[in-house]
Design an enzyme around this catalytic site. Sequence first.
Site, PDB file in Angstrom:
ATOM      1  N   SER A  44      -3.079  12.991  -2.135  1.00  0.00           N
ATOM      2  CA  SER A  44      -2.412  12.068  -1.213  1.00  0.00           C
ATOM      3  C   SER A  44      -0.939  11.905  -1.583  1.00  0.00           C
ATOM      4  O   SER A  44      -0.070  11.805  -0.705  1.00  0.00           O
ATOM      5  CB  SER A  44      -3.117  10.708  -1.183  1.00  0.00           C
ATOM      6  OG  SER A  44      -2.977  10.006  -2.409  1.00  0.00           O
ATOM      7  N   ILE A  50      -8.039  13.517  -5.830  1.00  0.00           N
ATOM      8  CA  ILE A  50      -7.976  12.866  -4.510  1.00  0.00           C
ATOM      9  C   ILE A  50      -6.683  12.056  -4.411  1.00  0.00           C
ATOM     10  O   ILE A  50      -5.915  12.193  -3.451  1.00  0.00           O
ATOM     11  CB  ILE A  50      -9.226  12.007  -4.250  1.00  0.00           C
ATOM     12  CG1 ILE A  50     -10.451  12.923  -4.126  1.00  0.00           C
ATOM     13  CG2 ILE A  50      -9.049  11.145  -2.997  1.00  0.00           C
ATOM     14  CD1 ILE A  50     -11.781  12.214  -4.105  1.00  0.00           C
ATOM     15  N   TYR A  51      -6.424  11.247  -5.403  1.00  0.00           N
ATOM     16  CA  TYR A  51      -5.173  10.494  -5.465  1.00  0.00           C
ATOM     17  C   TYR A  51      -3.983  11.447  -5.470  1.00  0.00           C
ATOM     18  O   TYR A  51      -3.018  11.279  -4.715  1.00  0.00           O
ATOM     19  CB  TYR A  51      -5.175   9.622  -6.725  1.00  0.00           C
ATOM     20  CG  TYR A  51      -3.865   8.963  -7.046  1.00  0.00           C
ATOM     21  CD1 TYR A  51      -3.434   7.845  -6.349  1.00  0.00           C
ATOM     22  CD2 TYR A  51      -3.054   9.461  -8.065  1.00  0.00           C
ATOM     23  CE1 TYR A  51      -2.222   7.235  -6.657  1.00  0.00           C
ATOM     24  CE2 TYR A  51      -1.849   8.852  -8.377  1.00  0.00           C
ATOM     25  CZ  TYR A  51      -1.438   7.740  -7.670  1.00  0.00           C
ATOM     26  OH  TYR A  51      -0.248   7.140  -7.979  1.00  0.00           O
ATOM     27  N   GLY A  52      -4.030  12.458  -6.307  1.00  0.00           N
ATOM     28  CA  GLY A  52      -2.933  13.411  -6.428  1.00  0.00           C
ATOM     29  C   GLY A  52      -2.636  14.127  -5.124  1.00  0.00           C
ATOM     30  O   GLY A  52      -1.474  14.350  -4.774  1.00  0.00           O
TER      31      GLY A  52
END
Length: 184
Positions: free
Chosen positions: A160, A156-158
Amino acid sequence: MKDAFGAPQSLLVLGGTSEIGLATARRLIARRTRTVCLAGRPSPALERAAAELRELGADVRTVPFDALDSASHEEVLCKIFTEGDIDMVLLAFGVLGDQARDEEEPLSAVRVAQTNYTGAVSAGLVCAGALQAQGHGSLVVLSAAAGERARRADFIYGSSKAGLDVFAQGLGDALHGTGVHVMV
């Protein structure tokens, strides 16, 4: 304006308590950057960061800024630019999130995406326009290796950060020849 050696004289750090952002500010102050604006959520940590940079010899001020409040970005950031030229904008805000929780609570995942991507798009476009209006400057966008390859531990972070990378690369292309440089 940059000095004769190409060092920026003024710096705006979006994400004024970011450890990487502050380390960069310290390094630039050592190389003759004299004016620093730390934009971030008001907190004792933001004030401590400003005090630390003042001790290094910089004129430092803080400005309330929230990456999630895109509706305020134009007003807040344009006001900074009306008070004097900014040679470099360091976009240093972001949240890692908690992958397991974010998968269970979609609104938590959305907050990660809104902070890291939507907030950065909004702030990046406002700052790019202001830099272009003044005719010079650099927008330095801090990304992450996680944006290069999806991993189970932080996709999820990646995702973004991957979106942020593509946005910043395209913005750099759009600003080619304007006197404004974008670096990821």
